[in-house]
Design an enzyme around this catalytic site. Structure first.
Site, PDB file in Angstrom:
ATOM      1  N   GLU A  37       0.875  -1.166   0.000  1.00  0.00           N
ATOM      2  CA  GLU A  37       0.000   0.000   0.000  1.00  0.00           C
ATOM      3  C   GLU A  37       0.916   1.219   0.000  1.00  0.00           C
ATOM      4  OE1 GLU A  37      -2.140   1.039   3.560  1.00  0.00           O
ATOM      5  OE2 GLU A  37      -3.535   2.325   2.475  1.00  0.00           O
ATOM      6  N   ARG A 262       5.671 -12.440   9.480  1.00  0.00           N
ATOM      7  CA  ARG A 262       6.410 -11.230   9.127  1.00  0.00           C
ATOM      8  C   ARG A 262       7.721 -11.188   9.902  1.00  0.00           C
ATOM      9  NH1 ARG A 262       2.005  -7.263  10.110  1.00  0.00           N
ATOM     10  NH2 ARG A 262       3.256  -6.137   8.603  1.00  0.00           N
ATOM     11  N   LYS A 272       4.641   0.438  10.298  1.00  0.00           N
ATOM     12  CA  LYS A 272       4.630   1.670   9.519  1.00  0.00           C
ATOM     13  C   LYS A 272       4.174   2.842  10.368  1.00  0.00           C
ATOM     14  CE  LYS A 272       3.657   0.143   4.783  1.00  0.00           C
ATOM     15  NZ  LYS A 272       2.669   0.291   3.688  1.00  0.00           N
TER      16      LYS A 272
END
Length: 561
Positions: A37, A262, A272
Site C-alpha cells: 500500500e 512477518r 509503519k
RNA sequence: UGGGGCGUAGCCAAGCGGUAAGGCAUCGGCCUUUGGAGCCGACAUGCGCAGGUUCGAAUCCUGCCGCCCCAGCCA
C-alpha cells in the site's frame, strides 16, 4: 545470486508450490506479486516479502507483478509509490511492464459488486459505523442481521448506483456482502465491501466517491492478474475464507493464498505507524535516516542490496512468529563488504604522534593494498611524514596484559609504514595527553627485511599535513532494548529510544578520500565499514556513515574485565 | 468462554515413521603487517508437557500447557 549469498533452502511455500506443480493445479505456472500500500516507505520486513515473491518467481521461471493496493486515498500518496519503486529496483528486482494498481480495477470491481447484488449476495446498508460494530457481535457471541439485509435486488441496485453518483454523504451507506452474521470468523459477518469517501485519489482523481475495502479488492485483484500464489502475512489467514468466498461467488480464477510470519528484528520497530511517527516527530532525519530499518535508511547507512537479499535468504520463511537478532543482518553486510569494500585509513579520534628522528619535511609514499580479498582492486599510495595521527585509544599509558598496541617504551607497527617506538608522552596542564613522541626504525619500512620483525600490534594512521577533515557519523541501535515494545507502566515505546544512537565525530582521513562519491563503501581499517553519506557529503568535505563496526576481539576482551 | 495459527539450542531454521541439517551468536585453538578476514574444533541422549500406537516417534493418535492474530466504513 552472487557467490557470497547462501544457497536458498527449502521452505513451506516452495513445498506447496511443488505440490501444485505435480498436481497440475496451475498448469505448472507460478505467478506471484508484491502488493504494497503506498502509504509509507518500504522497510526490511517488506524486503523479506520482496525477496520471497520475486525470488520464487525467478526460481520457478515465473513472473512477479508489482501492484499497489491503493484502496484508501486518505492515506496514500505518489511520494510513496515513487520511493517503493526505487527501493525494489535497488534491491535488484524488476517487474518489467507489470506495474499495476488496485485502482486499475475499480470499474471491474464495481461490476463484480453489481453481480453479487443481482445474485442476492450483497446489499446496501444504512447502519452507522457504530451500529455496524454493535450488530457484529463479539468473539464469543453471534452478531445480528442488519435491518437492511432483506432489501430487494432492485432497490439495492438503485441505491448502489446512487452511492456511486455521489448522492450520499460519507459514512451514510455501505455495500455489504450477505454471508453469515453467526460465523465464528468475524470476517464473514457481512463484511463491508464499499464505503463512501469523497476523497481525491492519487490516480483516479475524483472519478470515485466510494472506494472498495481492501478485503473486497485484494483477492479479485490477484485473480484478475492471474496470480497463482498470493503470498501474504499471517494476520490475513482469517481473511482467506472471505477471499475464497468472493472468488467462488464470482466464479473467477482462484489463486492460492499462503501466509507466512512477518519479519521482526531486535532493537528496532517495524510498524509503519511507528516509523511514520519517528519521521513526523523529527526523532530521526527522515525516512532514510541511517538508523531506520527502511530500505532507504539501510541504503544510506551503507547496506548493500546483496547483503539484504542474503539476509532474507538466511532468515528463512515459516509460520512461527519470530524476532531475528540484528547480529545476523550485521553479519550479512560484513560478509559482502569484506569482499568488496576498498580499504582505507581514517582516524576517528586523532592523537598526534611526532617521529622525532624522522627528517623534517620528508614525505614518503607508502604502497597500500586496496583489498586483500580482491587482488584486482590493486594498490594505492598513502603519504607518510614526520607528524601523524593515530587513534587515541590505540595508546595506553598503563596498558593491561592483553593490550597489544602502543604504550610508553613499546613498539608497534604502522600499517604499510615503519615500526615505531613510544619515547615520550606529552601532556597539557590538565594532564591530558596532547601528543606522543616516538622514534621510527628506518630499516622496517614495509617491504624491507626488518619489517618482518615481530611486534605486538599494527596501527592505522594518517599523515597530519596530508590528512583530510571528515565528519563521521557513528550509529548505534535506535532503541536501547531488544524489544522496544517492552514498556513498563506509564511509558511508551518512545521511552526506549537509545539516546546515544548517533555520535558525530570529526575525523582525519587519508587524502584519497577527499572527493569520495556518495554511496561508496569503504573499510576504515581496524574500525569498520563506512559509506559516504548521500545527503550531507560534499566534494572536499566528506561525510561518512558507519555501516557497522568490524568484529572487535579486543572490545570483547576489555568488556569482560 | 468463539474462531484461526504457532511451539525443534541464546536467535533463526531444516526435518514429513528409521534414530536431530545449516546459519547467526557464544567458547576454545591455528594463522595474520587490519585484535579484520580465513581455517579447525566445541555447542539439543534432545524436539512445549503428559500419555498412547509402533520393532522404532520431533514426525501418527489423545489430552493438556504456552504464545500470536481476529470484534476498522485501515491494510
Amino acid at each position: 545470486m552472487s557467490s557470497n549469498e547462501t544457497p536458498t533452502q527449502t521452505n513451506f511455500v516452495k513445498q506447496i508450490i511443488n505440490e501444485h506443480n505435480s498436481s497440475g493445479r496451475f498448469d505448472q505456472r507460478v505467478h506471484t506479486r508484491f502488493p504494497p500500500e503506498p502509504n509509507g516507505y518500504l522497510h526490511i520486513g517488506h524486503a523479506k516479502s520482496i525477496c520471497l515473491n520475486f525470488g520464487i518467481a525467478q526460481e520457478y521461471g515465473g513472473l512477479c507483478n508489482l501492484r499497489f493496493d491503493d484502496t484508501n486515498p486518505t492515506k496514500e500518496d505518489v511520494e510513496y509509490v515513487d520511493s517503493i519503486k526505487e527501493d525494489i529496483r535497488w534491491l535488484g528486482f524488476d517487474w518489467d511492464e507489470r506495474e499495476y494498481y488496485a485502482s486499475d480495477y475499480f470499474e471491474t470491481l464495481y461490476e463484480y459488486a453489481v453481480k453479487l447484488i443481482r445474485d442476492g449476495k450483497a446489499y446496501v446498508c444504512e447502519l452507522t459505523g457504530e451500529q455496524i460494530r454493535e450488530y457484529r457481535g463479539t468473539l464469543t457471541e453471534a452478531g445480528r442481521e442488519s435491518p437492511y439485509r432483506k432489501r430487494g435486488v432492485d432497490e439495492n441496485l438503485a441505491l448502489f448506483d446512487r452511492m456511486r453518483r455521489g448522492e450520499f454523504p460519507d459514512g451514510s451507506h455501505t455495500l455489504r456482502a450477505k454471508i453469515d452474521m453467526a460465523s465464528p470468523n468475524l470476517n464473514m459477518r457481512d463484511p463491508v465491501m464499499y464505503r463512501i469517501l469523497h476523497a481525491h485519489h492519487h490516480r483516479t482523481g475524483d472519478a470515485w466517491c466510494m472506494y472498495p475495502m481492501y478485503d473486497w479488492a485484494h483477492g479479485q485483484s490477484d485473480s484478475i492478474e492471474g496470480i497463482t500464489h498470493s503470498i501474504c502475512t499471517l494476520e490475513f489467514e482469517d481473511h482467506r475464507p472471505l477471499y475464497d468466498w468472493y472468488i467462488d461467488q464470482l466464479g473467477i480464477h482462484h489463486p492460492q493464498q499462503i501466509e507466512f510470519a512477518r519479519l521482526n528484528i531486535t532493537y528496532t520497530v517495524m510498524s509503519k505507524r511507528k516509523l511514520l511517527q519517528l519521521v513526523r516527530d523529527g526523532i530521526v532525519d527522515g525516512w532514510d535516516d541511517p538508523r531506520m530499518p527502511t530500505i532507504s535508511g539501510l541504503r544510506r547507512r551503507g547496506f548493500t542490496p546483496a547483503s539484504i537479499r542474503d539476509f532474507a535468504d538466511r532468515v528463512g520463511v515459516a509460520k512461527k512468529n519470530s524476532t531475528v537478532e540484528v547480529a545476523l543482518l550485521e553479519h550479512c553486510v560484513r560478509e559482502d563488504l569484506n569482499a568488496h569494500a576498498l580499504r582505507v585509513m581514517g582516524v576517528l579520534d586523532p592523537l598526534k604522534v611526532v617521529l622525532t628522528n624522522y627528517p623534517e619535511g620528508q614525505v614518503e609514499e607508502m604502497e597500500a593494498v586496496n583489498n586483500p580479498e580482491d587482488e584486482a582492486a590493486g594498490t594505492r599510495t598513502v603519504p607518510f611524514s614526520r607528524e601523524l595521527y593515530i587513534e587515541r585509544d590505540d595508546f595506553m599509558e598503563d596498558p593491561p596484559r592483553k593490550f597489544f598496541r602502543l604504550a610508553p617504551g613499546r613498539e608497534v607497527r604502522l600499517r604499510y609504514g615503519y615500526i615505531i617506538k613510544c619515547e615520550d608522552v606529552v601532556k597539557d596542564d590538565a594532564g591530558n595527553i596532547t601528543e606522543l613522541h616516538c622514534t621510527y626504525d628506518p630499516l622496517t619500512r614495509s617491504g624491507m627485511p626488518d619489517a618482518n620483525r615481530r611486534v605486538k600490534g599494527t596501527l592505522h594512521w594518517v599523515s597530519a599535513q596530508h590528512a583530510v577533515d571528515a565528519e563521521v557519523r557513528l550509529y548505534e541501535q535506535l532503541f536501547a532494548l531488544e524489544n522496544p515494545d517492552d514498556v513498563e507502566e506509564g511509558k511508551t515505546w518512545l521511552d526506549n529510544i537509545n539516546p546515544d544512537s548517533l555520535a558525530v565525530v570529526q575525523a582525519k582521513v587519508e587524502p584519497s578520500l577527499a572527493d569520495a562519491a556518495p554511496g561508496t563503501h569503504f573499510q576504515f581499517e581496524r574500525k569498520g565499514y563506512f559509506t559516504v553519506d548521500s545527503k550531507y557529503s560534499a566534494p572536499g568535505a566528506p561525510v561518512f556513515n558507519r555501516t557497522v563496526t568490524l568484529r572487535d576481539t579486543w572490545a570483547r576482551i576489555s568488556k569482560q574485565k
